[in-house]
Structures are given as C-alpha cells and as structure tokens.
Write a protein that holds these residues in place. Structure first.
Motif, PDB file in Angstrom:
ATOM      1  N   PHE A 220      -1.654  -9.547 -15.034  1.00 29.32           N
ATOM      2  CA  PHE A 220      -2.017  -8.481 -14.105  1.00 29.32           C
ATOM      3  C   PHE A 220      -2.786  -9.030 -12.912  1.00 29.32           C
ATOM      4  O   PHE A 220      -3.700  -9.846 -13.068  1.00 29.32           O
ATOM      5  CB  PHE A 220      -2.897  -7.435 -14.807  1.00 29.32           C
ATOM      6  N   SER A 221      -2.427  -8.583 -11.725  1.00 28.13           N
ATOM      7  CA  SER A 221      -3.262  -8.822 -10.546  1.00 28.13           C
ATOM      8  C   SER A 221      -2.989  -7.693  -9.558  1.00 28.13           C
ATOM      9  O   SER A 221      -1.895  -7.109  -9.540  1.00 28.13           O
ATOM     10  CB  SER A 221      -2.938 -10.172  -9.889  1.00 28.13           C
ATOM     11  N   VAL A 222      -3.997  -7.396  -8.760  1.00 27.91           N
ATOM     12  CA  VAL A 222      -3.823  -6.370  -7.736  1.00 27.91           C
ATOM     13  C   VAL A 222      -2.726  -6.814  -6.762  1.00 27.91           C
ATOM     14  O   VAL A 222      -1.873  -6.009  -6.352  1.00 27.91           O
ATOM     15  CB  VAL A 222      -5.166  -6.117  -7.010  1.00 27.91           C
ATOM     16  N   ASP A 223      -2.710  -8.102  -6.434  1.00 23.53           N
ATOM     17  CA  ASP A 223      -1.678  -8.617  -5.515  1.00 23.53           C
ATOM     18  C   ASP A 223      -0.280  -8.378  -6.067  1.00 23.53           C
ATOM     19  O   ASP A 223       0.633  -7.998  -5.328  1.00 23.53           O
ATOM     20  CB  ASP A 223      -1.858 -10.127  -5.288  1.00 23.53           C
ATOM     21  N   GLY A 224      -0.118  -8.648  -7.352  1.00 18.85           N
ATOM     22  CA  GLY A 224       1.206  -8.475  -7.974  1.00 18.85           C
ATOM     23  C   GLY A 224       1.656  -7.019  -7.926  1.00 18.85           C
ATOM     24  O   GLY A 224       2.812  -6.711  -7.625  1.00 18.85           O
ATOM     25  N   VAL A 225       0.729  -6.113  -8.217  1.00 13.54           N
ATOM     26  CA  VAL A 225       1.070  -4.680  -8.194  1.00 13.54           C
ATOM     27  C   VAL A 225       1.476  -4.274  -6.774  1.00 13.54           C
ATOM     28  O   VAL A 225       2.501  -3.610  -6.564  1.00 13.54           O
ATOM     29  CB  VAL A 225      -0.125  -3.828  -8.682  1.00 13.54           C
ATOM     30  N   ARG A 226       0.678  -4.699  -5.795  1.00 11.93           N
ATOM     31  CA  ARG A 226       0.971  -4.331  -4.405  1.00 11.93           C
ATOM     32  C   ARG A 226       2.355  -4.849  -4.008  1.00 11.93           C
ATOM     33  O   ARG A 226       3.178  -4.119  -3.460  1.00 11.93           O
ATOM     34  CB  ARG A 226      -0.105  -4.923  -3.488  1.00 11.93           C
ATOM     35  N   ARG A 227       2.617  -6.106  -4.341  1.00 15.61           N
ATOM     36  CA  ARG A 227       3.880  -6.737  -3.936  1.00 15.61           C
ATOM     37  C   ARG A 227       5.084  -6.034  -4.580  1.00 15.61           C
ATOM     38  O   ARG A 227       6.039  -5.663  -3.909  1.00 15.61           O
ATOM     39  CB  ARG A 227       3.845  -8.213  -4.373  1.00 15.61           C
ATOM     40  N   GLU A 228       5.025  -5.811  -5.891  1.00 13.58           N
ATOM     41  CA  GLU A 228       6.209  -5.277  -6.585  1.00 13.58           C
ATOM     42  C   GLU A 228       6.431  -3.795  -6.295  1.00 13.58           C
ATOM     43  O   GLU A 228       7.572  -3.343  -6.229  1.00 13.58           O
ATOM     44  CB  GLU A 228       6.120  -5.528  -8.086  1.00 13.58           C
ATOM     45  N   LEU A 229       5.345  -3.043  -6.126  1.00 11.59           N
ATOM     46  CA  LEU A 229       5.553  -1.623  -5.799  1.00 11.59           C
ATOM     47  C   LEU A 229       6.078  -1.488  -4.368  1.00 11.59           C
ATOM     48  O   LEU A 229       6.867  -0.588  -4.070  1.00 11.59           O
ATOM     49  CB  LEU A 229       4.266  -0.812  -5.971  1.00 11.59           C
ATOM     50  N   GLU A 248     -11.058  -0.135  -7.370  1.00  9.50           N
ATOM     51  CA  GLU A 248     -12.111  -0.901  -6.684  1.00  9.50           C
ATOM     52  C   GLU A 248     -11.606  -1.488  -5.368  1.00  9.50           C
ATOM     53  O   GLU A 248     -12.382  -1.847  -4.505  1.00  9.50           O
ATOM     54  CB  GLU A 248     -12.548  -2.085  -7.567  1.00  9.50           C
ATOM     55  N   THR A 249     -10.274  -1.631  -5.261  1.00 12.37           N
ATOM     56  CA  THR A 249      -9.697  -2.329  -4.112  1.00 12.37           C
ATOM     57  C   THR A 249      -9.139  -1.381  -3.049  1.00 12.37           C
ATOM     58  O   THR A 249      -9.062  -1.751  -1.876  1.00 12.37           O
ATOM     59  CB  THR A 249      -8.540  -3.250  -4.599  1.00 12.37           C
ATOM     60  N   VAL A 250      -8.722  -0.174  -3.445  1.00 14.10           N
ATOM     61  CA  VAL A 250      -7.953   0.677  -2.520  1.00 14.10           C
ATOM     62  C   VAL A 250      -8.642   0.928  -1.179  1.00 14.10           C
ATOM     63  O   VAL A 250      -7.974   0.966  -0.148  1.00 14.10           O
ATOM     64  CB  VAL A 250      -7.545   2.059  -3.100  1.00 14.10           C
ATOM     65  N   ASP A 251      -9.974   1.060  -1.220  1.00 15.05           N
ATOM     66  CA  ASP A 251     -10.653   1.443   0.022  1.00 15.05           C
ATOM     67  C   ASP A 251     -10.496   0.421   1.143  1.00 15.05           C
ATOM     68  O   ASP A 251     -10.475   0.777   2.310  1.00 15.05           O
ATOM     69  CB  ASP A 251     -12.135   1.740  -0.239  1.00 15.05           C
ATOM     70  N   GLU A 252     -10.354  -0.877   0.775  1.00 16.94           N
ATOM     71  CA  GLU A 252     -10.200  -1.883   1.841  1.00 16.94           C
ATOM     72  C   GLU A 252      -8.784  -2.428   1.909  1.00 16.94           C
ATOM     73  O   GLU A 252      -8.569  -3.514   2.469  1.00 16.94           O
ATOM     74  CB  GLU A 252     -11.094  -3.110   1.649  1.00 16.94           C
ATOM     75  N   ASP A 253      -7.808  -1.756   1.329  1.00 20.67           N
ATOM     76  CA  ASP A 253      -6.496  -2.390   1.235  1.00 20.67           C
ATOM     77  C   ASP A 253      -5.389  -1.375   1.566  1.00 20.67           C
ATOM     78  O   ASP A 253      -4.771  -0.801   0.661  1.00 20.67           O
ATOM     79  CB  ASP A 253      -6.338  -2.935  -0.200  1.00 20.67           C
ATOM     80  N   PRO A 254      -5.125  -1.141   2.866  1.00 16.40           N
ATOM     81  CA  PRO A 254      -4.130  -0.126   3.238  1.00 16.40           C
ATOM     82  C   PRO A 254      -2.734  -0.429   2.675  1.00 16.40           C
ATOM     83  O   PRO A 254      -1.988   0.503   2.342  1.00 16.40           O
ATOM     84  CB  PRO A 254      -4.108  -0.187   4.770  1.00 16.40           C
ATOM     85  N   ALA A 255      -2.411  -1.706   2.516  1.00 14.87           N
ATOM     86  CA  ALA A 255      -1.085  -2.032   1.976  1.00 14.87           C
ATOM     87  C   ALA A 255      -0.983  -1.630   0.502  1.00 14.87           C
ATOM     88  O   ALA A 255       0.069  -1.170   0.034  1.00 14.87           O
ATOM     89  CB  ALA A 255      -0.806  -3.533   2.133  1.00 14.87           C
ATOM     90  N   VAL A 257      -2.676   0.901  -0.800  1.00 15.17           N
ATOM     91  CA  VAL A 257      -2.592   2.370  -0.753  1.00 15.17           C
ATOM     92  C   VAL A 257      -1.137   2.788  -0.537  1.00 15.17           C
ATOM     93  O   VAL A 257      -0.596   3.649  -1.237  1.00 15.17           O
ATOM     94  CB  VAL A 257      -3.482   2.934   0.383  1.00 15.17           C
ATOM     95  N   LYS A 258      -0.484   2.122   0.416  1.00 10.25           N
ATOM     96  CA  LYS A 258       0.910   2.476   0.733  1.00 10.25           C
ATOM     97  C   LYS A 258       1.819   2.209  -0.474  1.00 10.25           C
ATOM     98  O   LYS A 258       2.683   3.026  -0.816  1.00 10.25           O
ATOM     99  CB  LYS A 258       1.365   1.631   1.935  1.00 10.25           C
ATOM    100  N   ALA A 259       1.583   1.074  -1.142  1.00 10.14           N
ATOM    101  CA  ALA A 259       2.425   0.722  -2.289  1.00 10.14           C
ATOM    102  C   ALA A 259       2.241   1.731  -3.424  1.00 10.14           C
ATOM    103  O   ALA A 259       3.214   2.218  -4.015  1.00 10.14           O
ATOM    104  CB  ALA A 259       2.085  -0.688  -2.764  1.00 10.14           C
ATOM    105  N   LEU A 260       0.990   2.092  -3.712  1.00 13.33           N
ATOM    106  CA  LEU A 260       0.735   3.053  -4.796  1.00 13.33           C
ATOM    107  C   LEU A 260       1.275   4.435  -4.420  1.00 13.33           C
ATOM    108  O   LEU A 260       1.844   5.142  -5.263  1.00 13.33           O
ATOM    109  CB  LEU A 260      -0.764   3.145  -5.088  1.00 13.33           C
ATOM    110  N   ALA A 261       1.101   4.805  -3.149  1.00 16.50           N
ATOM    111  CA  ALA A 261       1.569   6.127  -2.710  1.00 16.50           C
ATOM    112  C   ALA A 261       3.091   6.209  -2.791  1.00 16.50           C
ATOM    113  O   ALA A 261       3.655   7.292  -2.979  1.00 16.50           O
ATOM    114  CB  ALA A 261       1.094   6.392  -1.282  1.00 16.50           C
TER     115      ALA A 261
END
Ligand code: MCA
Ligand code: AMP
Length: 495
Positions: A220-229, A248-255, A257-261
C-alpha cells in the motif's frame, strides 16, 4: 438448506465453477502487479498447468507474497479442488511451526526464487509458474469441500485454522457483488496482504469471479492509489489505516482528490473507520467510503450498499443477501428491537460461514449456538435494519492496522524471552493503526531488563512483525486480584 443437501448436483452457489471468466474472457486483463500482468487466457494456462501438477494433494501451503505467483497459486489450487493454506511470508518461527504442524500441507507452493525459512525446508516445494499450457477443465467439485484454511488469532493460544468451503467463497463474492454493483467492467485497486480474507478472497478472487481486473500495488502507498485510480481503477479496497493515510494526505494533494473522486466505489473493512476519516475524505472528494463487516470465519456479513442514497458513516450497513443476522443479549435471548440502542452480540448464519476450525472440534463447538456463529462483536440495529458495531466481547483481542491479534499469543512469546518474568498485553487507541499493541513487562531481574527494541524483535521473529509491541512499559509487579488473575483494566491507570 443444510450442508447435507449440498451435493455435486445441487450447486446453488455456483461454487463448482468459481471462475467462469477463465474460459470465456481469454483476452481480457485479469491481474496486474506492478509491470507484470496476466490476461484471463494466460491465467487459465498457468493455473491450469499447475492444477494438474498439484491435483490429488490433500492440502497445499502457499507462500503468499504480494505477487502474481500467489494469485496463480490460489487459482490453481481451487481449480484442482485442493485446499490451500495461505502463509504470511513474514510469519516468525514459532507461529509458522504451529501452522505447518496443524495443517500438515503435502506441498508448498512458492514463487521461483523465493527463499523459504527452515520450518518449510522439509516440505516438497513446487515453483509457481506464470506461463503454462493449461489443463483439462476442472471436474465436479463438491461445494461443501474445503477450499482454504485461513489462520486467525483468538484471545489465547496459537492461531486457529478456519476451514472455508468453496460455497462460502462463491456465496460471499456474489453477495458483495450484489451490494456493490460489482461487475466485470470494474478495475479493483488495492495493496492488501494476500494471506487473509480481505486481500486474498475479496481482493484477488473477487475480481476474478466477476471477470474484471485487479491492479495490486505490491504494498500500500498513497502514490500507488493515486496512480492506479487515475489510470482507470474504479474500486478501492482498504483497511482503515490505509484510508486514514489517504485522509491525512488529501488536503495537500489535488491529484489524489481527483483520483478518489473519480472512483466508482471506495470500500473499507477489517476494522472500524473512524468518523473523522470518513468526514475528511468526503469533504475533500465528495465521495463517501462504504464500510462492510466481515470476519475470517464468516467472510462478509453486512455492507452499506452502493445504491444506498443515505450517507452512513459509522454504519456497516445491512445483512448481505443470504446472510442471517441477529443480536443476542447477555442472557442468550435474541434482541427484537431495532432502536439503534439495544446492544447485543452479533450472530450470523448462512452459506458464507466456515465449516469449523481445523483439528479444533472444541473451539468449533464453542463458537456456535446451533447454526448461529457467535462473532464476539457487539452491535446495535437501526430501524432500517442497518448495523453499527459498538465493541467486542473480548478485551484480549486487538485490531491493529486491520490485523486481529490475540493478547495471549504475544504474552506467551514474551514469556519465552529469558529477560521476562511476567508479561501482560493490552491494546490502546492509535490514530493510524486503530489500536496499538502495548506490553507490560516485569523483568526477570531488575537490573538487566531487555530493551524495548529487543522484545519487539523477539515477538517479530517468533510470531509476525505486525504483532510486535509498539509500546513497552516495565513494572515491578503486575496488578493481580485475589485469585492471582492479572487485572488488565488497572494497567495504564498510572502509567
Ligand atoms: C518494523 N518492521 C519490522 C520491525 N519493525 N520487522 C521486523 N521486526 C521489527 N521489529 C517492518 C515490517 O515488517 C514492515 O515491513 C515495515 O517494517 C513496516 O511495518 P509496520 O509498521 O508494522 O506496518 P505498516 O507497513 O505501517 O503497515 C500498515 C498497513 C498494514 C499497511 C495498514 O497494517 C496492513 O497491510 N494491514 C492490512 C491488514 C489486513 O489485510 N487485514 C485483513 C484481516 P515491510 O515494509 O516489508 O512490510 S481481517 C479480514 O480479512 C476480515 C475478513 C475482514 O473483515 O476484512
Ligand atoms: P478477522 O478475524 O481478522 O477476520 O477480523 C474480523 C473482525 O474484524 C470482526 O470480528 C470485527 O471485529 C472486525 N471488523 C471487520 N470489519 C469491520 C468493520 N467494518 N467495522 C468494525 N469492525 C470490523
């Protein structure tokens, strides 16, 4: 329907043919781990060939690294109708020794090049291929036949092997597919370990049963989730610690946010997702995280449904199709009210249940009230039937990072250390892990006490790294009652 009614001719749950897509979807992507991937056709060839090789074995162990090989190994065992025991590759000596002695695997399946520890040296090894020539179509397999033995901690003693029949896997995967509108078009993303129900059954077998794709992050990593989503992932599975790290990361990471949304559904389970994490994720992304409630012995019991219009942070949703659920009070009487207040033990029944603990008829009998399984979780039911979990019956079970850990097994491992005279283990709240393991130690001699790092390393080497104490307190004596029993509630009062 009882177990006896389930025969080869009566496969209500489609458990005989767990993965129809292996035959029908040959060119479609099935699995991707980093830069390695397999289509359904390639998976059918590799797993089909391995199934022939291991066919007829009484039971096989699987060295469950987060790799393509593990996925091929488990599919091969299921095709061959051979029960498979997934092993955590970080399991320490004592725990691994117990699991091997208890489950007596005939073979061990491992990735080529994987180094196996000493307790596995005596076992015949079969390297898992990721290419192959296939095999004959699987013959009829009894839906009640054991598919997997998954080890799970209790309050005391070593872990017990929960025997999961094929029908439980089929029933649970189809039930969550109904709740989550999960189809072959979904691309599941996760970085869960592959030796537990969450990562292996839901997270690997789930997409394969639907004919969809799994993208596994390796870890697991936040980077991996962002990239694959951002790259086509539609579904995300994780334990609360993972969602906490995303929150913990969403507030400073617009990319991010976009991936999760952009995901179709975010699903959390294995422990409660705290309300602040629900809120932070929903506020930042506009998406809610749905929780589902499961257990190694029962697979999935309840879930918030994807089509539920009401946001339900703090709820684990409604019983899944085919799952019977009741609350039972301390006097053993079913709770009839749906008032969101009356607490009872959650008991469940249905095709999703295990058949028993391997070699432990005593523990199996104690776990059931007739055909109702006693989960040990305490819950309430709202007027619409949705369930909220409010606690656990046993204080000696700790959920850390989504892993269930028994205080007793850690106490026994600590007592094995020559520097320890007495040991007690408790859990305390941790913002990242949910709970963290705390050890209370009376040293063998006051002036030569072992260091906290040494005790943590000892537990890691004997049991598993996730079971190591994160905090260690040294005491002159443990608080005990008149009967000599350790009073755990008194620990920490003045620490
Ligand atoms: C640290 N490490 C050590 C030591 N200290 N190794 C040996 N000795 C030590 N003293 C290593 C660890 O092995 C790990 O290595 C790394 O340092 C970091 O470990 P740690 O701090 O423990 O954890 P983390 O990496 O921060 O992990 C958090 C996590 C993890 C990713 C959330 O807890 C996790 O994967 N949880 C998932 C649990 C799960 O799947 N539960 C499902 C069961 P390395 O970096 O190599 O790993 S419940 C279930 O199935 C039911 C049915 C359900 O409802 O779902
Ligand atoms: P395990 O025995 O490791 O399979 O863990 C099962 C336990 O995890 C359950 O008995 C619950 O205590 C807990 N659990 C799983 N999902 C949830 C959830 N969504 N909310 C709260 N607890 C959960």
């Amino acid at each position: 329907m009882t177990d006896d009614d389930l025969t080869h001719d009566d496969d209500t749950y489609g458990a005989g043919d767990l993965f129809p897509a292996l035959r029908s979807s040959s060119g479609r992507p099935a699995l991707r781990f980093g830069d390695r991937s397999l289509t359904y056709g390639e998976l059918a060839d590799a797993a089909g060939e391995l199934a022939v090789r291991i066919g007829g074995a009484s039971r096989v162990a699987l060295w469950a690294t987060p790799t393509l090989e593990t996925a091929v190994g488990v599919v091969a065992a299921l095709l061959a109708g051979v029960p498979v025991v997934p092993l955590n590759p970080k399991t320490g000596e004592r725990e691994l020794g117990h699991i091997l002695a208890d489950s007596a695997p005939r073979l061990v399946l491992a990735g080529p090049g994987d180094e196996l520890p000493a307790p596995l040296a005596a076992h015949e090894r079969v390297d898992i291929p990721v290419t192959g020539v296939g095999g004959p179509p699987p013959g009829p397999v009894d839906p009640a036949a054991p598919a997997m033995v998954v080890y799970t901690s209790g309050t005391t003693g070593p872990p017990k092997g929960a025997v999961l029949p094929r029908r439980a896997i089929a029933a649970t995967l189809d039930a969550v597919a109904d709740a989550w509108a999960w189809t072959g078009d979904d691309v599941l993303v996760h970085g869960l370990p592959l030796f537990h129900v969450h990562g292996l059954i839901l997270g690997v077998l789930g997409p394969l049963r639907r004919g969809g794709e799994l993208r596994h992050l390796g870890r697991f990593s936040v980077d991996g989730v962002r990239r694959e989503l951002a790259d086509g992932g539609t579904l995300l599975f994780g334990v609360p610690t993972m969602y906490h790290r995303l929150a913990e990361t969403v507030d400073e990471d617009p990319a991010l946010v976009k991936a999760l949304a952009g995901a179709r559904l975010l699903v959390s389970g294995s422990a409660a997702l705290p309300l602040p994490d629900h809120t932070r994720l929903t506020t930042a992304t506009g998406r809610r995280v749905v929780e589902r409630y499961g257990m190694t012995e029962t697979l999935m019991n309840t879930s918030v449904r994807a089509d539920d219009p009401t946001p339900r942070p703090g709820s684990v949703g409604v019983p899944l199709p085919g799952v019977g659920l009741r609350l039972v009070d301390d006097g053993g009487q079913p709770v009839t009210s749906y008032d969101g207040e009356t607490i009872g033990e959650i008991q469940v029944r249905g095709a999703n249940l295990f058949t028993g603990y391997l070699n432990r008829p005593d523990a199996t009998a104690a776990a059931f009230d007739g055909d109702w399984f006693r989960t040990g979780d305490m819950g309430v039911r709202d007027a619409d039937g949705s369930v909220r979990i409010v606690g656990r019956r046993a204080t000696d079970l700790i959920k850390s990072g989504g892993y269930k850990i028994g205080a007793g097994e850690i106490e026994n491992a600590l007592l094995d250390h020559p520097g320890v005279r007495e040991a007690a283990v408790t859990g305390e709240p941790d913002p990242d892990l949910g709970e963290r393991v705390v050890a209370w130690i009376v040293p063998a001699t006051p002036d030569t006490r072992p260091s906290p790092a040494e005790l943590a390393a000892h537990v890691s080497a004997q049991l598993a790294p996730h079971k190591r104490p994160r905090v260690i307190h040294f005491l002159d004596a443990l608080p005990r009652n008149d009967m000599g029993k350790i009073m755990k509630r008194a620990l920490g009062m003045d620490a």
